[in-house]
Scaffold this active site. Structure first.
Site, PDB file in Angstrom:
ATOM      1  N   ASN A  17     -10.075  -5.607   2.731  1.00  0.00           N
ATOM      2  CA  ASN A  17      -9.287  -6.092   1.744  1.00  0.00           C
ATOM      3  C   ASN A  17      -8.622  -7.412   2.054  1.00  0.00           C
ATOM      4  O   ASN A  17      -8.601  -8.237   0.877  1.00  0.00           O
ATOM      5  CB  ASN A  17      -7.920  -5.041   1.588  1.00  0.00           C
ATOM      6  N   ARG A  94       1.879   0.872   9.690  1.00  0.00           N
ATOM      7  CA  ARG A  94       3.060   1.140  10.383  1.00  0.00           C
ATOM      8  C   ARG A  94       3.956   1.083   9.250  1.00  0.00           C
ATOM      9  O   ARG A  94       3.936   0.404   8.263  1.00  0.00           O
ATOM     10  CB  ARG A  94       3.607  -0.266  11.263  1.00  0.00           C
ATOM     11  N   LEU A  96       7.787   0.721   7.508  1.00  0.00           N
ATOM     12  CA  LEU A  96       8.649  -0.346   7.893  1.00  0.00           C
ATOM     13  C   LEU A  96       9.993   0.307   7.561  1.00  0.00           C
ATOM     14  O   LEU A  96      10.133   1.060   6.549  1.00  0.00           O
ATOM     15  CB  LEU A  96       8.412  -1.533   7.188  1.00  0.00           C
ATOM     16  N   ASN A 110       1.587  -3.658  -1.385  1.00  0.00           N
ATOM     17  CA  ASN A 110       0.723  -2.936  -0.498  1.00  0.00           C
ATOM     18  C   ASN A 110      -0.529  -2.282  -1.666  1.00  0.00           C
ATOM     19  O   ASN A 110      -0.259  -2.216  -2.799  1.00  0.00           O
ATOM     20  CB  ASN A 110       1.614  -1.535   0.069  1.00  0.00           C
ATOM     21  N   HIS A 112      -2.799   1.049  -1.765  1.00  0.00           N
ATOM     22  CA  HIS A 112      -3.187   2.424  -1.566  1.00  0.00           C
ATOM     23  C   HIS A 112      -4.509   2.998  -2.364  1.00  0.00           C
ATOM     24  O   HIS A 112      -4.595   2.817  -3.414  1.00  0.00           O
ATOM     25  CB  HIS A 112      -1.911   3.374  -1.920  1.00  0.00           C
ATOM     26  N   GLU A 177     -10.896  -1.359  -4.733  1.00  0.00           N
ATOM     27  CA  GLU A 177      -9.837  -2.049  -4.170  1.00  0.00           C
ATOM     28  C   GLU A 177     -10.087  -3.548  -3.965  1.00  0.00           C
ATOM     29  O   GLU A 177      -9.180  -4.382  -4.188  1.00  0.00           O
ATOM     30  CB  GLU A 177      -9.661  -1.448  -2.660  1.00  0.00           C
TER      31      GLU A 177
HETATM   32  C1  GRF Z   1      -7.980   0.639   2.377  1.00  0.00           C
HETATM   33  O1  GRF Z   1      -8.301   1.964   2.020  1.00  0.00           O
HETATM   34  C2  GRF Z   1      -6.417   0.457   1.917  1.00  0.00           C
HETATM   35  O2  GRF Z   1      -6.286   1.033   0.536  1.00  0.00           O
HETATM   36  C3  GRF Z   1      -5.625   1.402   2.868  1.00  0.00           C
HETATM   37  O3  GRF Z   1      -6.345   1.241   4.107  1.00  0.00           O
HETATM   38  C4  GRF Z   1      -7.576   0.875   3.930  1.00  0.00           C
HETATM   39  C5  GRF Z   1      -7.813  -0.528   4.581  1.00  0.00           C
HETATM   40  O4  GRF Z   1      -9.053  -0.983   4.464  1.00  0.00           O
HETATM   41  N1  GRF Z   1      -4.110   1.161   2.921  1.00  0.00           N
HETATM   42  P1  GRF Z   1      -9.250  -2.456   5.083  1.00  0.00           P
HETATM   43  O5  GRF Z   1      -8.799  -2.550   6.538  1.00  0.00           O
HETATM   44  O6  GRF Z   1      -8.534  -3.312   3.981  1.00  0.00           O
HETATM   45  O7  GRF Z   1     -10.584  -2.411   5.065  1.00  0.00           O
END
Ligand code: GRF
Length: 221
Positions: A17, A94, A96, A110, A112, A177
């Site tokens: 991401n 983590r 927070l 964030n 998810h 994502e």
């Molecule tokens: C993603 O699926 C995100 O939604 C979740 O953790 C994963 C992180 O993947 N919170 P990356 O490190 O961005 O590849």
């Protein structure tokens, strides 16, 4: 054009991401620039991705601090030192404390991998399959003290196909994502949306972006 917003990104691992945000922010008209990437784990791929893009990195390991507050004070110092205006969690593993969350209130995003408020927490895709849900997705939201809670900026829906494994679903959601996070960060940093109480208001679904919110669904539904 007004100055681009200075964004800090928190990672703990793979950083795909983060890569999507780096790629988006390389467009000259993108309203955000990533000025610092912090990982709480040394040696992760997310750090290498930032370094490859010439973005300053820091490793701040929670293990080096006696308390969560001490760890977060160091995070805050690094972010403030880099004049970060908006913070993005991208696979940051983590929780927070309320103090940190309050300090960055409505300046902290964030992502998810579910359609919140459904399926908060870990092992999302396994639980989606277990529940027999036919649609899942991903959510970008402002951070609150409770895990995976907070005003929703944008969501993308992703179909659950018959016979999907956890890995199949994780891969399909991850693709969404990578489109959703740059889109949501653009909405926030361009000032097109704002937080009003516990809701995001403004124009969360600009023309031409409809596909992000409802991708074409297969006939199997
Ligand atoms: C993603 O699926 C995100 O939604 C979740 O953790 C994963 C992180 O993947 N919170 P990356 O490190 O961005 O590849």
């Amino acid at each position: 054009m007004s100055a681009r917003k200075r964004v800090g990104v928190l990672v703990s691992g793979r950083g795909s991401n983060l890569q999507a945000l780096i790629d988006a922010s390389q467009a000259p008209d993108y309203p955000a620039e990533i000025v610092l990437v912090i990982s709480n784990v040394a040696g992760v791929h997310g750090l290498a991705r930032a370094e490859d893009a010439g973005i300053p990195t820091r490793v701040i390991s929670h293990k080096d601090f006696a308390t969560r507050q001490d760890f977060e004070a160091m995070l805050d110092e690094a972010l403030t030192g880099a004049h970060v205006e908006l913070l993005c969690n991208a696979g940051f593993m983590r929780l927070l404390t309320e103090g940190f969350v309050t300090r960055w209130l409505n300046r902290h995003l964030n992502i998810h991998p579910s359609l919140l408020p459904a399926f908060k927490g870990l092992h999302t895709h396994a639980r989606v399959l277990e529940a027999g849900a036919r649609i899942t997705g991903c959510t970008v939201h402002f951070v609150r003290a409770a895990m995976d809670d907070g005003p929703i900026v944008a969501q993308a829906a992703v179909p659950v196909n018959p016979g999907d494994t956890e890995d199949d679903l994780a891969a399909r959601v991850l693709q969404a994502e990578h489109r959703l996070y740059p889109h949501a960060l653009r909405l926030v940093t361009s000032g097109k949306v704002r937080v009003d109480g516990e809701h995001v208001v403004g124009m969360p679904q600009p023309e031409g972006e409809t596909a992000l919110f409802s991708p074409p669904l297969p006939g199997t539904f």
